[in-house]
Design a protein around this motif. Sequence first.
Motif, PDB file in Angstrom:
ATOM      1  N   GLN A  73       0.818  -1.223   0.000  1.00 11.31           N
ATOM      2  CA  GLN A  73       0.000   0.000   0.000  1.00 11.31           C
ATOM      3  C   GLN A  73       0.849   1.269   0.000  1.00 11.31           C
ATOM      4  O   GLN A  73       0.329   2.356   0.233  1.00 11.31           O
ATOM      5  N   GLY A  74       2.150   1.136  -0.191  1.00 11.58           N
ATOM      6  CA  GLY A  74       3.029   2.293  -0.188  1.00 11.58           C
ATOM      7  C   GLY A  74       3.445   2.744   1.207  1.00 11.58           C
ATOM      8  O   GLY A  74       4.122   3.756   1.353  1.00 11.58           O
ATOM      9  N   ILE A  75       3.061   1.998   2.220  1.00 13.23           N
ATOM     10  CA  ILE A  75       3.365   2.400   3.599  1.00 13.23           C
ATOM     11  C   ILE A  75       4.854   2.234   3.898  1.00 13.23           C
ATOM     12  O   ILE A  75       5.454   3.080   4.571  1.00 13.23           O
ATOM     13  N   ALA A  76       5.474   1.195   3.402  1.00 13.27           N
ATOM     14  CA  ALA A  76       6.908   1.008   3.621  1.00 13.27           C
ATOM     15  C   ALA A  76       7.684   2.181   3.024  1.00 13.27           C
ATOM     16  O   ALA A  76       8.627   2.694   3.634  1.00 13.27           O
ATOM     17  N   GLN A  77       7.266   2.637   1.847  1.00 18.36           N
ATOM     18  CA  GLN A  77       7.921   3.777   1.205  1.00 18.36           C
ATOM     19  C   GLN A  77       7.757   5.036   2.055  1.00 18.36           C
ATOM     20  O   GLN A  77       8.700   5.788   2.251  1.00 18.36           O
ATOM     21  N   LYS A  78       6.566   5.240   2.595  1.00 15.97           N
ATOM     22  CA  LYS A  78       6.336   6.404   3.452  1.00 15.97           C
ATOM     23  C   LYS A  78       7.147   6.306   4.744  1.00 15.97           C
ATOM     24  O   LYS A  78       7.692   7.308   5.222  1.00 15.97           O
ATOM     25  N   ALA A  79       7.249   5.120   5.301  1.00 15.93           N
ATOM     26  CA  ALA A  79       8.045   4.924   6.510  1.00 15.93           C
ATOM     27  C   ALA A  79       9.519   5.216   6.226  1.00 15.93           C
ATOM     28  O   ALA A  79      10.194   5.884   7.021  1.00 15.93           O
ATOM     29  N   LEU A  80      10.017   4.740   5.105  1.00 13.81           N
ATOM     30  CA  LEU A  80      11.409   4.977   4.755  1.00 13.81           C
ATOM     31  C   LEU A  80      11.659   6.466   4.541  1.00 13.81           C
ATOM     32  O   LEU A  80      12.658   7.013   5.024  1.00 13.81           O
TER      33      LEU A  80
END
Length: 186
Positions: free
Chosen positions: A110-117
């Motif tokens: 869901q793109g959450i890992a990208q936002k976390a990074l």
Amino acid sequence: MYSRRDERNRHGRDLTFSLLTPEDAFELLAFETAERAWFEQHIEARKEQFYSSHGVSQHIIDCLALNAQGRMSPLLIRHKGVLIGRANLRDIDGENASIGYRLAACACGQGIAQKALKHLMKEARCMYGLETLTAVVSVENQASRRVLEKAGFDAVDKLPDHARVADRRLDCLVYRCVLRQEVECA
């Protein structure tokens, strides 16, 4: 009608990142226990003693002691108030740090890992003044490799048989990113 991109953006607006606290122990234990099998398919397993009230409380104490020394930033990721992951800056040493994150199975894709990074990168640059971040990921973990590469990390080294995941020894890659001066710190 929402598109997949709208769905990702909507999730991004509902994300919060907060410093781990002792009050999070019960919720963290429940999260780690519920996601244990999922995590252990992709990353090294935690020691068995972690999965207890005492184990999680000690883990939090250890993380917060490192945080007080400026050597770690242990964050929880929540979506609409529900714990869905963790993101950490570790081994902070003045100019460099390592990063790591783990997301619940339901939060992947869901793109959450990208936002976390991106959040970790901004915190590294703006709060700690770091210049370089590194991450170690198994060669087989294509999803995490894509997240790192999309954020500007490059594979710089290979570590043969570095990790034990699900009773298998896995080769890992070391990824590195030089943080740009123009990261907006507002």
